[in-house]
Design a protein around this motif. Sequence first.
Motif, PDB file in Angstrom:
ATOM      1  N   ASP A 135       0.819  -1.217   0.000  1.00 32.83           N
ATOM      2  CA  ASP A 135       0.000   0.000   0.000  1.00 32.83           C
ATOM      3  C   ASP A 135       0.850   1.264   0.000  1.00 32.83           C
ATOM      4  N   GLY A 136       2.134   1.186  -0.347  1.00 32.84           N
ATOM      5  CA  GLY A 136       2.974   2.362  -0.407  1.00 32.84           C
ATOM      6  C   GLY A 136       4.456   2.013  -0.288  1.00 32.84           C
ATOM      7  N   VAL A 137       5.233   3.040   0.015  1.00 33.38           N
ATOM      8  CA  VAL A 137       6.677   2.882   0.125  1.00 33.38           C
ATOM      9  C   VAL A 137       7.091   3.247   1.536  1.00 33.38           C
ATOM     10  N   LEU A 138       7.878   2.353   2.155  1.00 32.26           N
ATOM     11  CA  LEU A 138       8.419   2.622   3.481  1.00 32.26           C
ATOM     12  C   LEU A 138       9.808   3.231   3.315  1.00 32.26           C
ATOM     13  N   GLU A 139       9.994   4.439   3.822  1.00 32.50           N
ATOM     14  CA  GLU A 139      11.284   5.126   3.769  1.00 32.50           C
ATOM     15  C   GLU A 139      11.986   4.969   5.118  1.00 32.50           C
ATOM     16  N   VAL A 140      13.230   4.502   5.055  1.00 30.30           N
ATOM     17  CA  VAL A 140      14.008   4.259   6.263  1.00 30.30           C
ATOM     18  C   VAL A 140      15.306   5.045   6.162  1.00 30.30           C
ATOM     19  N   ASP A 141      15.588   5.876   7.162  1.00 26.48           N
ATOM     20  CA  ASP A 141      16.863   6.604   7.253  1.00 26.48           C
ATOM     21  C   ASP A 141      17.700   5.935   8.342  1.00 26.48           C
ATOM     22  N   ALA A 142      18.704   5.142   7.900  1.00 22.15           N
ATOM     23  CA  ALA A 142      19.549   4.398   8.838  1.00 22.15           C
ATOM     24  C   ALA A 142      20.856   5.151   9.045  1.00 22.15           C
ATOM     25  N   PRO A 143      21.292   5.325  10.309  1.00 19.82           N
ATOM     26  CA  PRO A 143      22.599   5.959  10.526  1.00 19.82           C
ATOM     27  C   PRO A 143      23.706   5.140   9.846  1.00 19.82           C
ATOM     28  N   ARG A 144      24.606   5.833   9.189  1.00 19.70           N
ATOM     29  CA  ARG A 144      25.672   5.141   8.454  1.00 19.70           C
ATOM     30  C   ARG A 144      26.575   4.335   9.379  1.00 19.70           C
ATOM     31  N   LYS A 145      26.721   4.768  10.622  1.00 21.14           N
ATOM     32  CA  LYS A 145      27.609   4.056  11.539  1.00 21.14           C
ATOM     33  C   LYS A 145      27.089   2.673  11.892  1.00 21.14           C
ATOM     34  N   ARG A 146      25.751   2.418  11.658  1.00 16.39           N
ATOM     35  CA  ARG A 146      25.223   1.087  11.916  1.00 16.39           C
ATOM     36  C   ARG A 146      25.559   0.101  10.793  1.00 16.39           C
ATOM     37  N   LEU A 147      25.997   0.626   9.648  1.00 13.25           N
ATOM     38  CA  LEU A 147      26.302  -0.235   8.506  1.00 13.25           C
ATOM     39  C   LEU A 147      27.777  -0.197   8.098  1.00 13.25           C
ATOM     40  N   ASP A 148      28.431   0.911   8.373  1.00 14.08           N
ATOM     41  CA  ASP A 148      29.814   1.105   7.930  1.00 14.08           C
ATOM     42  C   ASP A 148      30.757   0.731   9.067  1.00 14.08           C
ATOM     43  N   VAL A 149      31.761  -0.137   8.754  1.00 11.61           N
ATOM     44  CA  VAL A 149      32.701  -0.567   9.795  1.00 11.61           C
ATOM     45  C   VAL A 149      33.792   0.456  10.028  1.00 11.61           C
ATOM     46  N   GLY A 150      33.824   1.506   9.257  1.00 15.99           N
ATOM     47  CA  GLY A 150      34.855   2.527   9.398  1.00 15.99           C
ATOM     48  C   GLY A 150      35.390   2.931   8.040  1.00 15.99           C
ATOM     49  N   PRO A 151      36.198   3.968   7.976  1.00 14.31           N
ATOM     50  CA  PRO A 151      36.769   4.396   6.687  1.00 14.31           C
ATOM     51  C   PRO A 151      37.793   3.381   6.156  1.00 14.31           C
ATOM     52  N   ILE A 152      37.391   2.632   5.145  1.00 12.35           N
ATOM     53  CA  ILE A 152      38.259   1.583   4.607  1.00 12.35           C
ATOM     54  C   ILE A 152      39.520   2.176   3.982  1.00 12.35           C
ATOM     55  N   TRP A 153      39.399   3.355   3.376  1.00 10.33           N
ATOM     56  CA  TRP A 153      40.552   3.962   2.726  1.00 10.33           C
ATOM     57  C   TRP A 153      41.678   4.212   3.725  1.00 10.33           C
ATOM     58  N   LEU A 154      41.298   4.430   5.014  1.00  5.54           N
ATOM     59  CA  LEU A 154      42.333   4.661   6.022  1.00  5.54           C
ATOM     60  C   LEU A 154      43.198   3.414   6.204  1.00  5.54           C
ATOM     61  N   PHE A 155      42.559   2.240   6.177  1.00  9.64           N
ATOM     62  CA  PHE A 155      43.317   0.996   6.310  1.00  9.64           C
ATOM     63  C   PHE A 155      44.191   0.772   5.080  1.00  9.64           C
ATOM     64  N   VAL A 156      43.648   1.066   3.897  1.00 13.97           N
ATOM     65  CA  VAL A 156      44.427   0.902   2.676  1.00 13.97           C
ATOM     66  C   VAL A 156      45.619   1.858   2.666  1.00 13.97           C
ATOM     67  N   VAL A 157      45.375   3.110   3.072  1.00 14.92           N
ATOM     68  CA  VAL A 157      46.457   4.095   3.125  1.00 14.92           C
ATOM     69  C   VAL A 157      47.521   3.668   4.126  1.00 14.92           C
ATOM     70  N   TRP A 158      47.082   3.105   5.232  1.00 12.93           N
ATOM     71  CA  TRP A 158      48.061   2.641   6.230  1.00 12.93           C
ATOM     72  C   TRP A 158      48.921   1.526   5.651  1.00 12.93           C
ATOM     73  N   LEU A 159      48.314   0.580   4.937  1.00 10.88           N
ATOM     74  CA  LEU A 159      49.085  -0.502   4.336  1.00 10.88           C
ATOM     75  C   LEU A 159      50.088   0.048   3.317  1.00 10.88           C
ATOM     76  N   VAL A 160      49.604   0.923   2.419  1.00 10.35           N
ATOM     77  CA  VAL A 160      50.478   1.445   1.369  1.00 10.35           C
ATOM     78  C   VAL A 160      51.584   2.300   1.963  1.00 10.35           C
ATOM     79  N   SER A 161      51.229   3.177   2.906  1.00 13.52           N
ATOM     80  CA  SER A 161      52.234   4.080   3.480  1.00 13.52           C
ATOM     81  C   SER A 161      53.271   3.312   4.289  1.00 13.52           C
ATOM     82  N   SER A 162      52.846   2.298   5.030  1.00 13.02           N
ATOM     83  CA  SER A 162      53.825   1.520   5.797  1.00 13.02           C
ATOM     84  C   SER A 162      54.756   0.752   4.866  1.00 13.02           C
TER      85      SER A 162
END
Length: 449
Positions: A135-162
């Motif tokens: 009977d319609g569309v359910l709109e859900v606004d989920a906080p990103r922190k509940r789905l995102d484990v963290g900034p992945i690029w930071l881990f990649v940058v750490w690997l490359v820089s080290s």
Amino acid sequence: MLPRSLLGRSLLILLIPLVTTQGIALELFYGSHLNIVSRRLSGAVVGDITATIALLERYHARGDRDWILTRAADQFQLVMRMQPRARLAHPGSTNVLGPMDEDLADALTQRIGRPFFVDWSSDPHTVHIRVQLSDGVLEVDAPRKRLDVGPIWLFVVWLVSSALLLFIVAALFMRNQVRAIRRLARAAEAFGMGREVGPIRPEGAQEVRKAASAFNRMQERILRFVAQRTAMLAGVSHDLRTPLTRLRLTLAMLPPEPSFHPGAAAPGGAAAGEAASFQADIADMVADVEEMERMIEGYLSFARGEGAEQARRVNLRQLLEEAAAAARRTGAEVLEVTVLRVAEVELRQDAIRRVLANLMENARRHGGRIALTAVGDERFATILVDDDGPGIPTERREEVFKAFEGDSRGGTGLGLTIARDIVHAHGGDMWLEQSPAGGLRVRIRLPLG
């Protein structure tokens, strides 16, 4: 395909395990920890949405639905809104770096089984989820922190820089080690060319320090041996020349005519003939003494070498012009001197002048007209001595460089041997070819510096 230098190969030995280790660490993080955490987070959010949808489908009254959506916001931290009679235009999902978008889409497909759209890009802090209901569309606004484990690029940058930091540290360390080996190689090459390099300072790894110390001791022993041999040869030269000088003086003091015993009368014609024969014998003996002196000088030069002179920058055109002028004074016919693309060469001038004089004397005695040519490139200077004589057969061209076998037409047989030894001492080479003029061509190749 491998690097040719020790530094390049050493860095490659360090780089391959380093990149492999970092790649394995990255794969383990993505393949196990990150994927597991992402799937669990997505499953938790989708479970909350599934429970809310079940309640909305169970209770259709407006007041009940408002209460359900309010409780979902309080309990699940999900802001939900109902759009009655709305339809999804484009089901699907936008993409972000990492496995979160795929895990959320898989969970929605498996657990809800309804058309949906997930927007990851419009809001950096919120993930917008739209689910198509009956009977319609359910709109859900989920906080990103509940789905995102963290900034992945930071881990990649750490690997490359080290990895990059470790590689730079290793490169600096290995360069210092290789620098000591290169310095030792340059010193050995210069000493082999007869240049006075002096003792080198041992540095680097323990093995390199031992090699440098061994080189210094070897250089000292060789120089001491050369000095002792030179002093001995100087004495031998003096001892051999002294009796020859006495012979020469004795021959010079002989009377111009033979003496006769008193009372012994010799016919006039016979006396004149005997005097002429006497003068011819004296001339032959003087020539023999001079030939012996030249032979002794050749032997001593062959044994002594040219190690005393130090190499320096020399104008090659001027050196060839001087050699040509000296050859012309001895009766040689030197046609031309041509110098192309080369100015100065680091060499022992007197030694190379002696090589040229020897070659041009051979060309004068066995050939005819002589041409001198010098051509340079990035690393070497090539000197060509051409004549139009009979030349040397191809099968004998290497034999003439052997000591005491090189000259079957008179002489000591040491001229070409000494010449090639001098050229080799400069780090060059010398060989014989067919001359375009029809005779013999001697090609000398010398390093520029």
